[in-house]
Design a protein around this motif. Structure first.
Motif, PDB file in Angstrom:
ATOM      1  N   SER A  24       7.813 -72.695  57.957  1.00  0.00           N
ATOM      2  CA  SER A  24       6.594 -73.461  57.667  1.00  0.00           C
ATOM      3  C   SER A  24       5.315 -72.771  58.123  1.00  0.00           C
ATOM      4  N   GLU A  25       5.423 -71.595  58.693  1.00  0.00           N
ATOM      5  CA  GLU A  25       4.228 -70.881  59.130  1.00  0.00           C
ATOM      6  C   GLU A  25       3.520 -70.261  57.925  1.00  0.00           C
ATOM      7  N   VAL A  26       2.199 -70.358  57.923  1.00  0.00           N
ATOM      8  CA  VAL A  26       1.376 -69.766  56.874  1.00  0.00           C
ATOM      9  C   VAL A  26       0.976 -68.376  57.339  1.00  0.00           C
ATOM     10  N   PHE A  27       1.133 -67.390  56.452  1.00  0.00           N
ATOM     11  CA  PHE A  27       0.791 -66.020  56.838  1.00  0.00           C
ATOM     12  C   PHE A  27       0.255 -65.255  55.644  1.00  0.00           C
ATOM     13  N   GLY A  28      -0.296 -64.105  55.913  1.00  0.00           N
ATOM     14  CA  GLY A  28      -0.845 -63.242  54.874  1.00  0.00           C
ATOM     15  C   GLY A  28      -2.276 -62.878  55.188  1.00  0.00           C
ATOM     16  N   ALA A  29      -2.616 -61.636  54.951  1.00  0.00           N
ATOM     17  CA  ALA A  29      -3.967 -61.147  55.206  1.00  0.00           C
ATOM     18  C   ALA A  29      -4.427 -60.350  53.992  1.00  0.00           C
ATOM     19  N   TYR A  34       2.941 -56.071  51.651  1.00  0.00           N
ATOM     20  CA  TYR A  34       4.050 -56.672  52.391  1.00  0.00           C
ATOM     21  C   TYR A  34       5.387 -56.362  51.723  1.00  0.00           C
ATOM     22  N   ILE A  35       6.405 -56.196  52.552  1.00  0.00           N
ATOM     23  CA  ILE A  35       7.790 -56.063  52.092  1.00  0.00           C
ATOM     24  C   ILE A  35       8.596 -57.096  52.867  1.00  0.00           C
ATOM     25  N   LEU A  36       9.211 -58.021  52.153  1.00  0.00           N
ATOM     26  CA  LEU A  36       9.992 -59.077  52.804  1.00  0.00           C
ATOM     27  C   LEU A  36      11.363 -58.531  53.197  1.00  0.00           C
ATOM     28  N   ARG A  37      11.591 -58.421  54.488  1.00  0.00           N
ATOM     29  CA  ARG A  37      12.844 -57.859  54.989  1.00  0.00           C
ATOM     30  C   ARG A  37      13.942 -58.909  55.090  1.00  0.00           C
ATOM     31  N   ARG A  38      13.554 -60.116  55.490  1.00  0.00           N
ATOM     32  CA  ARG A  38      14.541 -61.185  55.678  1.00  0.00           C
ATOM     33  C   ARG A  38      13.852 -62.527  55.506  1.00  0.00           C
ATOM     34  N   GLY A  39      14.562 -63.462  54.874  1.00  0.00           N
ATOM     35  CA  GLY A  39      14.061 -64.821  54.754  1.00  0.00           C
ATOM     36  C   GLY A  39      13.553 -65.164  53.369  1.00  0.00           C
ATOM     37  N   LEU A  40      12.948 -66.346  53.269  1.00  0.00           N
ATOM     38  CA  LEU A  40      12.378 -66.855  52.026  1.00  0.00           C
ATOM     39  C   LEU A  40      10.956 -67.329  52.286  1.00  0.00           C
ATOM     40  N   ALA A  41      10.086 -67.070  51.332  1.00  0.00           N
ATOM     41  CA  ALA A  41       8.705 -67.546  51.419  1.00  0.00           C
ATOM     42  C   ALA A  41       8.302 -68.061  50.052  1.00  0.00           C
ATOM     43  N   THR A  54      14.385 -61.657  50.028  1.00  0.00           N
ATOM     44  CA  THR A  54      14.577 -60.344  50.637  1.00  0.00           C
ATOM     45  C   THR A  54      14.356 -59.230  49.611  1.00  0.00           C
ATOM     46  N   GLY A  55      13.542 -58.261  49.995  1.00  0.00           N
ATOM     47  CA  GLY A  55      13.246 -57.131  49.129  1.00  0.00           C
ATOM     48  C   GLY A  55      12.001 -57.296  48.278  1.00  0.00           C
ATOM     49  N   THR A  56      11.442 -58.487  48.235  1.00  0.00           N
ATOM     50  CA  THR A  56      10.239 -58.722  47.440  1.00  0.00           C
ATOM     51  C   THR A  56       9.052 -57.984  48.062  1.00  0.00           C
ATOM     52  N   VAL A  57       8.246 -57.397  47.199  1.00  0.00           N
ATOM     53  CA  VAL A  57       7.041 -56.689  47.629  1.00  0.00           C
ATOM     54  C   VAL A  57       5.841 -57.385  47.006  1.00  0.00           C
ATOM     55  N   TRP A  58       4.778 -57.594  47.774  1.00  0.00           N
ATOM     56  CA  TRP A  58       3.550 -58.130  47.212  1.00  0.00           C
ATOM     57  C   TRP A  58       2.362 -57.499  47.938  1.00  0.00           C
ATOM     58  N   GLY A  59       1.210 -57.661  47.334  1.00  0.00           N
ATOM     59  CA  GLY A  59       0.004 -57.059  47.881  1.00  0.00           C
ATOM     60  C   GLY A  59      -0.236 -55.659  47.338  1.00  0.00           C
ATOM     61  N   GLU A  60       0.481 -55.300  46.259  1.00  0.00           N
ATOM     62  CA  GLU A  60       0.314 -53.973  45.664  1.00  0.00           C
ATOM     63  C   GLU A  60      -1.120 -53.744  45.224  1.00  0.00           C
ATOM     64  N   LEU A  69      -9.875 -59.430  41.434  1.00  0.00           N
ATOM     65  CA  LEU A  69      -8.731 -58.814  40.770  1.00  0.00           C
ATOM     66  C   LEU A  69      -7.460 -58.885  41.600  1.00  0.00           C
ATOM     67  N   ARG A  70      -7.588 -59.277  42.864  1.00  0.00           N
ATOM     68  CA  ARG A  70      -6.426 -59.336  43.745  1.00  0.00           C
ATOM     69  C   ARG A  70      -5.832 -60.742  43.748  1.00  0.00           C
ATOM     70  N   ASP A  71      -4.496 -60.816  43.870  1.00  0.00           N
ATOM     71  CA  ASP A  71      -3.806 -62.102  43.996  1.00  0.00           C
ATOM     72  C   ASP A  71      -4.053 -62.674  45.392  1.00  0.00           C
ATOM     73  N   PRO A  72      -3.931 -63.990  45.546  1.00  0.00           N
ATOM     74  CA  PRO A  72      -4.075 -64.595  46.874  1.00  0.00           C
ATOM     75  C   PRO A  72      -3.033 -64.032  47.841  1.00  0.00           C
ATOM     76  N   GLU A  73      -3.405 -63.905  49.094  1.00  0.00           N
ATOM     77  CA  GLU A  73      -2.524 -63.300  50.091  1.00  0.00           C
ATOM     78  C   GLU A  73      -1.650 -64.312  50.819  1.00  0.00           C
ATOM     79  N   THR A  74      -2.042 -65.564  50.834  1.00  0.00           N
ATOM     80  CA  THR A  74      -1.380 -66.572  51.656  1.00  0.00           C
ATOM     81  C   THR A  74       0.032 -66.872  51.169  1.00  0.00           C
ATOM     82  N   ARG A  75       0.958 -66.895  52.113  1.00  0.00           N
ATOM     83  CA  ARG A  75       2.350 -67.244  51.849  1.00  0.00           C
ATOM     84  C   ARG A  75       2.762 -68.287  52.879  1.00  0.00           C
TER      85      ARG A  75
END
Length: 95
Positions: A24-29, A34-41, A54-60, A69-75
């Protein structure tokens, strides 16, 4: 074999940081890859909810200078989450 990898790949790998987030923690800058190593967001992009696993990349888009032009960072962490991250400034120092 690390000795065969191009030098910039090794430098980028060494520039990666890591972070953990509780359920339930909100994160992202802004301007961070970001590369998601473990878990679900979860996130909302262009009106759609998207589950990140796991394995999802965002913030490209962290290289783009125009914030429109950038997507929102908050997860939001749905479970315990571990991420690797690369800040734009660290990337620019490598390249």
């Amino acid at each position: 074999d690390v000795s065969r990898a191009p030098h910039f790949v090794v430098d980028i790998a060494l520039s990666l940081g890591s972070a953990v987030f509780a359920q339930s923690e909100v994160f992202g800058a802004p301007r961070v890859l970001y590369i998601l190593r473990r878990g679900l967001a979860i996130t909302r992009v262009r009106g759609w909810m998207r589950i990140l696993s796991t394995g999802t990349v965002w913030g490209e888009d962290f290289l783009l200078s125009d914030p429109r032009l950038r997507d929102p960072e908050t997860r939001i962490a749905l479970t315990y989450v571990e991420v690797f991250f690369l800040e734009r400034q660290a990337f620019m120092q490598v390249v």
